[in-house]
Design a protein around this motif. Structure first.
Motif, PDB file in Angstrom:
ATOM      1  N   CYS A   1       0.523  -1.041  -0.099  1.00 28.73           N
ATOM      2  CA  CYS A   1      -0.102   0.636  -0.042  1.00 28.73           C
ATOM      3  C   CYS A   1       0.843   1.600  -0.021  1.00 28.73           C
ATOM      4  N   VAL A   2       2.013   0.914   0.869  1.00 27.43           N
ATOM      5  CA  VAL A   2       2.761   2.589   1.091  1.00 27.43           C
ATOM      6  C   VAL A   2       3.667   3.160  -0.249  1.00 27.43           C
ATOM      7  N   ASP A   3       4.850   1.904  -0.107  1.00 26.29           N
ATOM      8  CA  ASP A   3       5.942   1.602  -0.865  1.00 26.29           C
ATOM      9  C   ASP A   3       5.716   1.676  -2.694  1.00 26.29           C
ATOM     10  N   PRO A   4       6.237   3.474  -3.227  1.00 32.34           N
ATOM     11  CA  PRO A   4       5.229   3.940  -4.266  1.00 32.34           C
ATOM     12  C   PRO A   4       6.260   2.415  -5.393  1.00 32.34           C
ATOM     13  N   VAL A   5       7.146   1.901  -5.454  1.00 26.44           N
ATOM     14  CA  VAL A   5       7.795   0.543  -6.456  1.00 26.44           C
ATOM     15  C   VAL A   5       6.936  -1.141  -6.010  1.00 26.44           C
ATOM     16  N   THR A   6       6.665  -1.329  -4.807  1.00 20.18           N
ATOM     17  CA  THR A   6       6.405  -2.224  -4.686  1.00 20.18           C
ATOM     18  C   THR A   6       5.355  -2.499  -4.818  1.00 20.18           C
ATOM     19  N   SER A   7       4.328  -1.814  -4.502  1.00 22.38           N
ATOM     20  CA  SER A   7       2.800  -2.162  -4.496  1.00 22.38           C
ATOM     21  C   SER A   7       2.006  -1.704  -5.795  1.00 22.38           C
ATOM     22  N   VAL A   8       3.203  -1.284  -6.868  1.00 17.46           N
ATOM     23  CA  VAL A   8       2.891  -1.920  -8.774  1.00 17.46           C
ATOM     24  C   VAL A   8       3.680  -2.902  -9.262  1.00 17.46           C
ATOM     25  N   THR A   9       5.012  -2.635  -8.352  1.00 17.81           N
ATOM     26  CA  THR A   9       6.006  -4.368  -9.229  1.00 17.81           C
ATOM     27  C   THR A   9       5.763  -5.503  -8.575  1.00 17.81           C
ATOM     28  N   ALA A  10       5.258  -5.252  -7.162  1.00 17.97           N
ATOM     29  CA  ALA A  10       4.790  -7.128  -6.818  1.00 17.97           C
ATOM     30  C   ALA A  10       4.034  -7.702  -6.627  1.00 17.97           C
ATOM     31  N   TYR A  11       3.188  -6.756  -7.113  1.00 17.53           N
ATOM     32  CA  TYR A  11       1.283  -8.026  -6.943  1.00 17.53           C
ATOM     33  C   TYR A  11       0.549  -6.996  -8.637  1.00 17.53           C
ATOM     34  N   PRO A  12      -0.036  -8.142  -9.211  1.00 20.32           N
ATOM     35  CA  PRO A  12      -0.938  -8.227 -10.059  1.00 20.32           C
ATOM     36  C   PRO A  12      -1.523  -7.306 -10.071  1.00 20.32           C
ATOM     37  N   VAL A  13      -1.006  -5.566 -10.311  1.00 20.04           N
ATOM     38  CA  VAL A  13      -2.280  -4.304 -10.282  1.00 20.04           C
ATOM     39  C   VAL A  13      -2.862  -4.048 -11.996  1.00 20.04           C
ATOM     40  N   ARG A  14      -1.255  -4.721 -13.307  1.00 24.25           N
ATOM     41  CA  ARG A  14      -1.931  -3.940 -14.319  1.00 24.25           C
ATOM     42  C   ARG A  14      -3.211  -5.260 -14.848  1.00 24.25           C
ATOM     43  N   ILE A  15      -3.735  -6.074 -13.658  1.00 27.86           N
ATOM     44  CA  ILE A  15      -4.644  -7.045 -14.290  1.00 27.86           C
ATOM     45  C   ILE A  15      -6.141  -6.303 -12.748  1.00 27.86           C
ATOM     46  N   TYR A  16      -5.530  -6.266 -11.765  1.00 22.86           N
ATOM     47  CA  TYR A  16      -6.320  -6.029 -10.844  1.00 22.86           C
ATOM     48  C   TYR A  16      -6.747  -4.509 -10.413  1.00 22.86           C
ATOM     49  N   GLY A  17      -5.810  -3.710 -11.117  1.00 17.41           N
ATOM     50  CA  GLY A  17      -5.509  -2.250 -10.715  1.00 17.41           C
ATOM     51  C   GLY A  17      -4.745  -1.833  -8.417  1.00 17.41           C
ATOM     52  N   ARG A  18      -4.389  -0.864  -8.040  1.00 19.45           N
ATOM     53  CA  ARG A  18      -4.041  -1.194  -7.379  1.00 19.45           C
ATOM     54  C   ARG A  18      -5.174  -1.848  -5.894  1.00 19.45           C
ATOM     55  N   PHE A  19      -4.774  -2.431  -5.520  1.00 21.29           N
ATOM     56  CA  PHE A  19      -5.262  -3.349  -4.189  1.00 21.29           C
ATOM     57  C   PHE A  19      -5.801  -2.151  -2.526  1.00 21.29           C
ATOM     58  N   CYS A  20      -4.411  -0.785  -2.511  1.00 20.02           N
ATOM     59  CA  CYS A  20      -4.987  -0.051  -1.876  1.00 20.02           C
ATOM     60  C   CYS A  20      -3.691   0.778  -1.773  1.00 20.02           C
ATOM     61  N   SER A  21      -3.925   2.266  -1.060  1.00 18.93           N
ATOM     62  CA  SER A  21      -3.004   3.209  -0.814  1.00 18.93           C
ATOM     63  C   SER A  21      -2.332   3.446   0.341  1.00 18.93           C
ATOM     64  N   GLN A  22      -1.893   4.803  -0.200  1.00 22.76           N
ATOM     65  CA  GLN A  22      -1.494   5.150   2.277  1.00 22.76           C
ATOM     66  C   GLN A  22      -2.534   6.233   2.139  1.00 22.76           C
ATOM     67  N   ASP A  23      -3.691   5.990   1.905  1.00 21.25           N
ATOM     68  CA  ASP A  23      -4.364   6.526   2.240  1.00 21.25           C
ATOM     69  C   ASP A  23      -6.110   5.780   2.113  1.00 21.25           C
ATOM     70  N   SER A  24      -5.368   4.415   2.685  1.00 24.01           N
ATOM     71  CA  SER A  24      -6.842   4.021   2.479  1.00 24.01           C
ATOM     72  C   SER A  24      -7.284   3.579   4.385  1.00 24.01           C
ATOM     73  N   GLU A  25      -8.264   3.448   4.209  1.00 20.99           N
ATOM     74  CA  GLU A  25      -9.178   3.881   5.487  1.00 20.99           C
ATOM     75  C   GLU A  25      -8.630   2.743   6.330  1.00 20.99           C
ATOM     76  N   PHE A  26      -7.831   1.916   5.874  1.00 16.56           N
ATOM     77  CA  PHE A  26      -7.638   0.701   6.728  1.00 16.56           C
ATOM     78  C   PHE A  26      -6.966   0.809   7.345  1.00 16.56           C
ATOM     79  N   ILE A  27      -5.769   2.182   6.682  1.00 11.90           N
ATOM     80  CA  ILE A  27      -4.241   2.033   7.319  1.00 11.90           C
ATOM     81  C   ILE A  27      -4.158   3.684   8.634  1.00 11.90           C
ATOM     82  N   THR A  28      -5.623   3.980   7.600  1.00 10.04           N
ATOM     83  CA  THR A  28      -5.434   5.197   8.806  1.00 10.04           C
ATOM     84  C   THR A  28      -6.388   5.448   9.761  1.00 10.04           C
ATOM     85  N   GLN A  29      -7.624   4.747   9.678  1.00  6.81           N
ATOM     86  CA  GLN A  29      -8.299   4.449  10.548  1.00  6.81           C
ATOM     87  C   GLN A  29      -9.099   3.411  11.558  1.00  6.81           C
ATOM     88  N   GLU A  30      -7.686   2.511  11.122  1.00  8.36           N
ATOM     89  CA  GLU A  30      -8.235   1.087  11.670  1.00  8.36           C
ATOM     90  C   GLU A  30      -6.639   0.935  12.350  1.00  8.36           C
TER      91      GLU A  30
END
Length: 297
Positions: free
Chosen positions: A169-198
């Motif tokens: 979610c946070v690292d701008p490199v691994t969040s894109v390169t380590a997961y199939p984001v080209r197929i599914y899109g980004r799974f989360c970001s550093q602004d995701s409520e799970f991170i900031t509110q939970e």
């Protein structure tokens, strides 16, 4: 041999236990040779790829088959179960991780307390699609282990989960390169409520309420500090700063809090520079804290 996605489930079910048994037998006969270790590792990797496309219900059927199979000794049966859950963790599929969650949380699990820390780390290291929903389930799994008898599982889970959040979610490199984001899109970001509110509020609250009683309690406090840092999120700066500025904390604890700012400093250098420079320039500050600040800066 088992080839993922190329055989029917009934055929996979019939082949799975014999293949797993081969790994168990090879493990007991394993020498220190690299070739033997590679053979077992390769077999488990093949089994993991075979499991990845399966639904939760089908994985449960495999689990029942593994538990119901005949083994030469109780030790081999125990190892078969450990390797089975390792295979699920390696597969990284959400259904497999949900079964691991169920196993970790179960008081009647076939795994011992010694096995669970390794399993929870393995499970949180390899999700193939780390969705927000999966992250929430994994946090609940970790929280469920906050009991005196399962503190090692809880501590290992916190570190592994926050590392996963940083990578996915946070690292701008691994969040894109380590997961199939080209197929599914980004799974989360550093602004995701799970991170900031939970996640961060939970860790901050636990850290605020943590005691310095020594033993497991002190260890958990240090783990909470390290976990906040491993997220690498700017909102972790506030709870970590409170520890750093608290003169009643030990130099080791404050030094760890400073060192834990490393990922935050990488993502948000302007937010951390003033704090780090203040620590470095303060001649009354302890050596451990000043050295940690220099290292982070």
């Amino acid at each position: 041999n088992i080839l993922p996605n190329m055989i029917k489930f009934e055929d996979l079910k019939q082949q799975f236990v014999p293949e797993l048994t081969k790994a168990v037998t090879a493990f007991f006969q394993l020498s220190d040779s690299c070739s033997g270790k590679k053979d077992v590792s390769g077999l488990l990797t093949t089994l993991a790829f075979s499991v990845r496309p399966l639904s939760y219900q089908k994985i449960k059927e495999l689990e029942s088959s593994v538990k119901g199979a005949s083994y030469q000794s109780p030790e081999q049966k125990k190892l078969a179960l450990v390797l089975f859950y390792d295979v699920l963790a390696m597969s990284g599929s959400n259904p497999a991780l949900m079964l691991i969650k169920e196993t970790i949380e179960s008081s009647s699990s076939d795994l011992t307390l010694k096995d669970k820390p390794k399993l929870i780390v393995g499970a949180l290291r390899s999700p193939f699609t780390p969705t927000r929903e999966l992250m929430k389930e994994m946090l609940q799994m970790v929280k469920s282990q906050k009991q005196e008898s399962t503190i090692p599982v809880y501590n290992n889970g916190l570190i592994a989960l926050t590392n996963l959040v940083y990578r996915a979610c946070v690292d701008p490199v691994t969040s894109v390169t380590a997961y199939p984001v080209r197929i599914y899109g980004r799974f989360c970001s550093q602004d995701s409520e799970f991170i900031t509110q939970e996640l961060i509020p939970y860790l901050a609250s636990e850290l605020e309420n943590a005691s310095n009683g020594g033993g497991d309690e002190e260890t958990t406090k240090l783990i909470l500090i390290a976990s906040l840092g491993k997220i690498g999120h700017k909102r972790a700066l506030v709870p970590l700063s409170k520890v750093i500025e608290n003169i009643h904390e030990t130099p080791m604890t404050r030094s760890l809090a400073v060192s834990s700012l490393r990922r935050v400093a990488r993502q948000e250098p302007t937010l951390t520079r003033r704090l780090l420079l203040a620590l470095i320039d303060n001649p009354a500050e302890t050596t451990e804290v000043r050295v940690s600040a220099v290292a982070v800066l």
